[in-house]
Design a protein around this motif. Structure first.
Motif, short mmCIF file in Angstrom:
data_model
loop_
_atom_site.label_atom_id
_atom_site.label_comp_id
_atom_site.label_asym_id
_atom_site.label_seq_id
_atom_site.Cartn_x
_atom_site.Cartn_y
_atom_site.Cartn_z
N UNK A 119 0.91 -1.18 -0.16
CA UNK A 119 -0.07 0.01 0.11
C UNK A 119 0.81 1.36 0.06
N UNK A 120 0.48 2.18 -0.97
CA UNK A 120 1.15 3.44 -1.00
C UNK A 120 0.35 4.66 -0.32
N UNK A 121 0.95 5.21 0.73
CA UNK A 121 0.20 6.28 1.33
C UNK A 121 0.02 7.58 0.52
N UNK A 122 -1.12 7.65 -0.09
CA UNK A 122 -1.36 9.04 -1.02
C UNK A 122 -1.55 10.33 -0.29
N UNK A 123 -1.85 10.15 1.02
CA UNK A 123 -2.11 11.45 1.91
C UNK A 123 -3.49 11.57 2.25
N UNK A 124 -3.88 12.65 3.17
CA UNK A 124 -4.87 12.71 4.12
C UNK A 124 -5.71 14.09 3.51
N UNK A 125 -6.90 14.06 3.64
CA UNK A 125 -7.78 15.26 3.53
C UNK A 125 -8.70 15.19 4.66
N UNK A 126 -9.59 16.41 4.83
CA UNK A 126 -10.41 16.66 5.77
C UNK A 126 -11.42 17.76 5.51
N UNK A 133 -28.91 20.94 12.99
CA UNK A 133 -30.10 20.16 13.06
C UNK A 133 -30.92 20.20 11.58
N UNK A 134 -31.15 18.77 11.38
CA UNK A 134 -31.54 18.05 9.94
C UNK A 134 -32.34 16.92 10.21
N UNK A 135 -33.22 16.52 9.40
CA UNK A 135 -34.00 15.58 9.19
C UNK A 135 -33.32 14.40 8.65
N UNK A 136 -32.73 14.57 7.54
CA UNK A 136 -32.03 13.35 6.81
C UNK A 136 -30.45 13.26 6.91
N UNK A 137 -30.07 12.28 6.60
CA UNK A 137 -28.46 12.40 6.67
C UNK A 137 -27.86 13.32 5.77
N UNK A 138 -26.63 13.82 5.82
CA UNK A 138 -25.89 15.04 4.98
C UNK A 138 -24.83 14.04 4.69
N UNK A 139 -24.61 14.30 3.23
CA UNK A 139 -23.44 13.59 2.58
C UNK A 139 -22.26 14.89 2.32
N UNK A 309 -21.53 16.73 -1.36
CA UNK A 309 -21.16 18.41 -1.70
C UNK A 309 -19.92 18.40 -1.01
N UNK A 310 -18.97 18.97 -1.85
CA UNK A 310 -17.50 19.47 -1.28
C UNK A 310 -17.74 20.79 -0.86
N UNK A 311 -17.78 20.94 0.56
CA UNK A 311 -18.06 22.32 0.96
C UNK A 311 -16.75 23.26 0.81
N UNK A 312 -15.64 22.87 0.92
CA UNK A 312 -14.54 23.84 0.60
C UNK A 312 -14.39 24.12 -0.91
N UNK A 313 -14.83 23.51 -1.91
CA UNK A 313 -14.69 23.74 -3.24
C UNK A 313 -16.31 24.16 -3.97
N UNK A 314 -17.25 23.88 -2.99
CA UNK A 314 -18.58 24.25 -3.81
C UNK A 314 -19.05 23.32 -4.77
N UNK A 315 -18.33 22.06 -4.83
CA UNK A 315 -18.72 21.33 -5.96
C UNK A 315 -19.51 20.04 -5.60
#
Length: 343
Positions: A119-126, A133-139, A309-315
């Protein structure tokens, strides 16, 4: 680079009290303090055979997905981006609301290019997670651009690595430890495809054969290949696809585009000759037309598995699973087909 297996004798697991759901929030609030007190407080290190001498687990919690879960891992061959979709399941337990720092959801990616356990460690993101407060799961989506360690020319064996991703809440997965188990989070493995090479690099490899190491040639040509336009990939006509696929792929699969063009393109003339060619190939034209009219979803060949949704890039991101080895309008040296996603 790390091996995907952990060696060494595992310490015996100590019986731990059952975790009650009402205790989980308190444990998350004091997560870092408990780890400072005892690095193996939750027994996740002991579980993977990496206990710390002098410390015994107090509670056994590992890969708990009550609050967050890594649901999909994917790769975009064109942008060279590894992607992960994290599902947030609870309203609380993320160290504060949107006006606070909240907490971190970490995803570390490993790639096994030869599928041999290396396994090659390609890196980490966060990304930041908060109490909401929400009614359904957030992705939410995370992405990491990589430089593939192994590639091949389109006329050679495809590079189909194995990817392992580790999600961990509020504690970054340690580098170079592909077997590490998170307390809060989980691991996911998928298969991906590295985009093949074309252009001058492959032309030289074909001419030189085994006389030169492809890796050394790649270094020598670094920065030059993008300046050379690769040859245009030609689409394959239906009759050639029929000869290639035989009965392995139904005719309606590779005739769908042609019939749709005849039906919906205002500038297209309904030429009987074009329909006759398709009929001669043994394609059931009424069946194709019926499928177009009904607009039924067919996930035999491909399927959208996750949207986030990618919150950092609004994508917005979608993970598409390709399910079969053929039926995509050609091989890696040909034009092939495209998978479209509308949001």
């Amino acid at each position: 680079m790390e091996k995907g297996s952990t060696k060494g004798k595992k310490s015996p697991k100590r019986a731990a009290p059952a975790l009650k759901s009402k205790d989980e929030l308190e444990l998350r609030r004091n997560f870092k303090l408990l780890l400072l007190q005892n690095p193996d407080y939750f027994g996740n290190l002991t579980q993977v055979g990496a206990p710390i001498e002098g410390f015994a687990p107090v509670l056994t919690i590992a890969s708990n997905t009550s609050f967050e879960e890594l649901t999909c891992v994917s790769y975009n061959p064109e942008s060279r981006e590894l992607r992960g979709v994290v599902k947030i399941k609870q309203e609380n337990g993320y160290a504060g609301g949107p006006c606070t720092q909240g907490s971190k959801e970490y995803v570390r990616f490993y790639v096994d290019y030869n599928r041999d356990g290396t396994w090659f460690d390609e890196g980490v993101v966060n990304f930041d997670a908060h109490d909401l407060a929400f009614d359904e799961d957030l992705c939410y989506d995370v992405k990491l651009e990589i430089d593939p360690k192994k590639r091949s020319c389109c006329n050679r064996d495809p590079v189909l690595p194995r990817v392992r991703a580790i999600l961990s809440w509020n504690l970054e997965p340690p580098a170079g430890q592909p077997d590490w188990s998170p307390v809060w989070g989980n691991r996911v493995e998928v298969n991906i495809q590295i985009a093949p090479r074309t252009g001058i690099f492959c032309q030289l490899i074909d001419q030189l054969g085994e006389a030169i190491d492809p890796g050394k040639l790649e270094v020598a040509l670094e920065g030059l290949e993008p300046a050379v336009s690769p040859p245009a990939l030609e689409p394959i006509p239906p009759f050639a696809l029929k000869q290639t696929y035989g009965d392995e792929v139904e005719g309606s699969r590779f005739a769908f585009k042609q019939i749709s063009a005849l039906a919906f393109n205002p500038s297209e003339t309904l030429e009987t000759s074009k329909l006759t060619v398709l009929q001669q190939l043994g394609i059931d034209i009424p069946a194709v037309i019926d499928a177009i009219i009904k607009l039924q979803f067919d996930t035999t060949y491909e399927e959208v598995k996750c949207v986030a949704l990618n919150r950092d890039f609004s994508i917005l991101h979608a993970a598409v699973q390709v399910k079969r080895p053929s039926g995509y309008m050609g091989n890696l040296c040909q034009e092939g087909s495209r998978e479209y996603v509308a949001f």
